[in-house]
Motif scaffolding. Structure first.
Motif, PDB file in Angstrom:
ATOM      1  N   GLY A 134      44.633  38.971  42.641  1.00 26.38           N
ATOM      2  CA  GLY A 134      43.999  40.442  43.324  1.00 26.38           C
ATOM      3  C   GLY A 134      45.011  41.863  44.157  1.00 26.38           C
TER       4      GLY A 134
ATOM      5  N   ARG B 176      39.771  35.574  36.947  1.00 25.26           N
ATOM      6  CA  ARG B 176      39.351  36.220  37.713  1.00 25.26           C
ATOM      7  C   ARG B 176      37.187  36.042  38.045  1.00 25.26           C
TER       8      ARG B 176
ATOM      9  N   ASP C   8      36.571  41.425  41.145  1.00 23.53           N
ATOM     10  CA  ASP C   8      37.323  41.315  42.091  1.00 23.53           C
ATOM     11  C   ASP C   8      39.378  41.983  42.109  1.00 23.53           C
ATOM     12  N   LYS C   9      38.967  43.749  41.799  1.00 26.82           N
ATOM     13  CA  LYS C   9      40.486  43.909  42.284  1.00 26.82           C
ATOM     14  C   LYS C   9      41.144  43.181  41.277  1.00 26.82           C
ATOM     15  N   GLN C  10      41.118  42.570  39.698  1.00 28.09           N
ATOM     16  CA  GLN C  10      42.710  41.963  39.101  1.00 28.09           C
ATOM     17  C   GLN C  10      43.177  42.996  39.298  1.00 28.09           C
TER      18      GLN C  10
ATOM     19  N   LYS D 205      42.992  47.344  39.229  1.00 29.40           N
ATOM     20  CA  LYS D 205      41.337  47.202  39.953  1.00 29.40           C
ATOM     21  C   LYS D 205      40.716  48.230  38.525  1.00 29.40           C
TER      22      LYS D 205
END
Length: 570
Positions: A79, A328, A387-389, A516
């Motif tokens: 993240g 993720r 999840d804001k990878q 993201k």
């Protein structure tokens, strides 16, 4: 049910403290009354093995994790706040003692090995010379393995060979490798020439020592541009001797290639494969942990927990790499079955997928090793930027990742291990018991070809996956090792020893990634991949807390300590 290899009793018995290099022995027994019998010796050996799991309690600060994320074939991922992952990929620092727990675990293992070497002559009641020599040989193998991993990561480190407390500076690389080679020669000489099946799974054998000697020889002579590998007692190991040991391993170990490369990985297990179209279509059936291709592996169990009693961190009994490398969260459910959730570390560089396809369009290992989330036959749908990878590519490795399964009622369980071994569902994230294979027989064959300058063993690896034979060349070896051994912790060190690291790492710059969910390209932090590699020689920073504990006797490695070494984040 899979049984735990490293018993808590032995770990508690042999736990040391956290002083400099972890050499002060605060145990319940001392050398006046321990070890005295074979049970004591086995407990002592168990305590040395346990330090392999100890390091994995903090997986993102270990040799294997670094080797994967720092290589050219994977990015950092995670993240937006997972700078530890991204810093590894960019060869930059994220904290003052980044590898402190790994350093402590390895020196704890070295201390325990030294204790064993100093005291095992006290043992009475051996069943046979073979039993005694096997145990002695395992101790020497483990000490060699620990020092080799430390030398690959840090270059030069203190060489501690006795339990007496010492404050030592870094030893020269030649001296460290001479000791590694001598320990491995001892292990090869001591351990019986019996098929690997005669030894408990997870324990070292004569064959794993021969294979590790070849790996050490290739890395040392390649990286340091030497003709031979020195021995501490004098003399050296030359290429012919290293190759002869592999001749012995290949002919007499009992190890061989699995019939199908795809059956080496848990997505082919019976609980998962029946609902995974790729596995079902190809009739896959998992060979299981400890199979005939596994020469040496770290073992795991169902004894992991989030609790620590102050002396034992039990999370290392679970293969924590699997949790880190899973998709993720928001992915990992039915739409990506059987690939489950995790922390999103280590997205695969799209260059690997493309270059592999061009070089070997008919190689089944590409799809067997890499998940392409854009392929509807592999996943129903995929959420980009979940999840804001960060540093996302659409490609994920399949070898060490969360693998799910369905119960009889069709509902998902967190891991196939829950059905196969009865692991508790509430501990899904610490129920991963897949072996971490450090030496695989395919690697033995490829090292054998490289040492011999002959394609015979290389072509055995190619034949297994239905590819035509090729003539020998170093370039052929380089390609085959990249394809066959991808995501197994070897690529980074191969690049180092071949002198290819700076150029290959630099090719990551400009590759399309998604942060993201937004498209961008891989940036050149700290002056770029080439600059960081050339500044450091490929080695990492010694933990600052160890330098402080040494009162300056230890010195920091080159290329670390300046602003250009600190990862600022995206």
């Amino acid at each position: 049910m899979k049984k735990i290899i490293y018993t808590l009793a032995a770990i508690l018995l042999l736990s040391g403290c956290n002083d400099f290099l972890d050499t002060d022995n605060l145990t319940k027994k001392d050398t006046g009354n321990f070890p005295v019998n074979v049970t004591d010796a086995e407990q002592m050996l168990t305590g040395i093995y346990a330090t392999l799991n100890k390091a994995i309690s903090n997986p993102s600060h270990t040799h294997f994790y670094m080797a994967e994320l720092a290589s050219d074939d994977r990015f950092g991922g995670g993240g937006e706040n997972d700078k530890d992952m991204q810093g590894l990929d960019h060869f930059m620092n994220t904290k003052s003692s980044r590898f402190g727990t790994f350093w402590a675990a390895r020196y704890k293992g070295i201390f325990r090995a030294n204790t064993a070497i100093e005291t095992l002559d006290n043992i009475k009641g051996w069943e046979s010379e073979d039993q005694k020599n096997q145990l002695y040989g395992e101790v020497y193998f483990l000490r060699a393995l620990f020092y080799f991993e430390m030398a690959q990561m840090f270059g030069e480190v203190p060489l501690v060979l006795k339990t007496e407390v010492q404050n030592l500076p870094k030893a020269p690389a030649d001296q460290i490798y001479a000791q590694i080679a001598s320990d491995l020669k001892q292990a090869i000489t001591l351990m019986p020439s019996k098929p690997y099946t005669s030894v408990t799974s997870g324990h070292a054998t004569k064959w794993s020592a021969e294979a590790l000697m070849a790996r050490v020889y290739l890395f040392y002579t390649g990286y340091y541009q030497k003709g031979e590998l020195p021995l501490a007692e004098g003399g050296s190991v030359d290429k012919a001797q290293a190759a002869a040991w592999l001749d012995d391993c290949i002919a007499n170990s009992g190890h061989s290639l699995a019939s199908d490369f795809r059956n080496l990985w848990p997505y082919s297990n019976e609980y998962t494969a029946k609902d995974y179209p790729y596995a079902k279509k190809n009739g896959l059936k998992w060979e299981g942990d400890g199979n005939k291709e596994t020469v040496f592996a770290v073992k795991f169990s169902n004894k992991a927990s989030w609790d620590s009693d102050g002396s034992v961190d039990n999370t290392g009994y679970s293969n924590q790499y699997i949790q880190h490398f899973g998709l993720r969260s928001n992915n990992g459910e039915e739409d990506t079955y059987p690939f489950g959730p995790g922390w999103g570390a280590g997205p695969v560089n799209s260059n690997l997928w493309k270059e592999w396809q061009i070089a070997e369009p008919n190689d089944i290992r590409r799809v067997a090793s890499i998940l392409n989330v854009n392929n509807n036959s592999e996943v129903k749908s995929f959420i980009w930027g979940a999840d804001k990878q960060m540093e996302e590519t659409g490609y994920w490795q399949k070898k060490y990742t969360t693998i799910r399964a369905h119960k009889e009622d069709g509902s998902l369980v967190g891991s196939y291990t829950m059905l196969m071994f009865g692991y508790p569902e509430e501990n899904a994230s610490i129920s991963h018991s897949q072996d971490l294979v450090l030496i695989r027989f395919a690697d033995v064959l490829l090292m054998h070809s490289e040492l011999k300058g002959d394609a015979t063993s290389l072509n055995k690896v190619r034949t297994r996956v239905g590819l035509p034979s090729v003539s020998y060349s170093l370039d052929a070896i380089k390609r085959e090792r990249r394809w066959e051994l991808s995501f197994e912790g070897l690529r980074y060190f191969d690049l180092m020893r071949w002198g290819d690291a700076a150029a290959m790492l630099a090719k990551q710059e400009g590759v399309t990634v998604y942060n993201k969910g937004l498209e961008t390209t891989m940036r050149a932090f700290g002056g770029g991949y080439r600059a960081r590699y050339e500044a450091t020689g490929g080695f990492w920073a010694i933990p600052e807390d160890q330098i402080a504990l040494s009162n300056g006797v230890l010195t920091q490695n080159k290329g670390w300590g300046g602003a250009d070494a600190e990862f600022p984040g995206w």
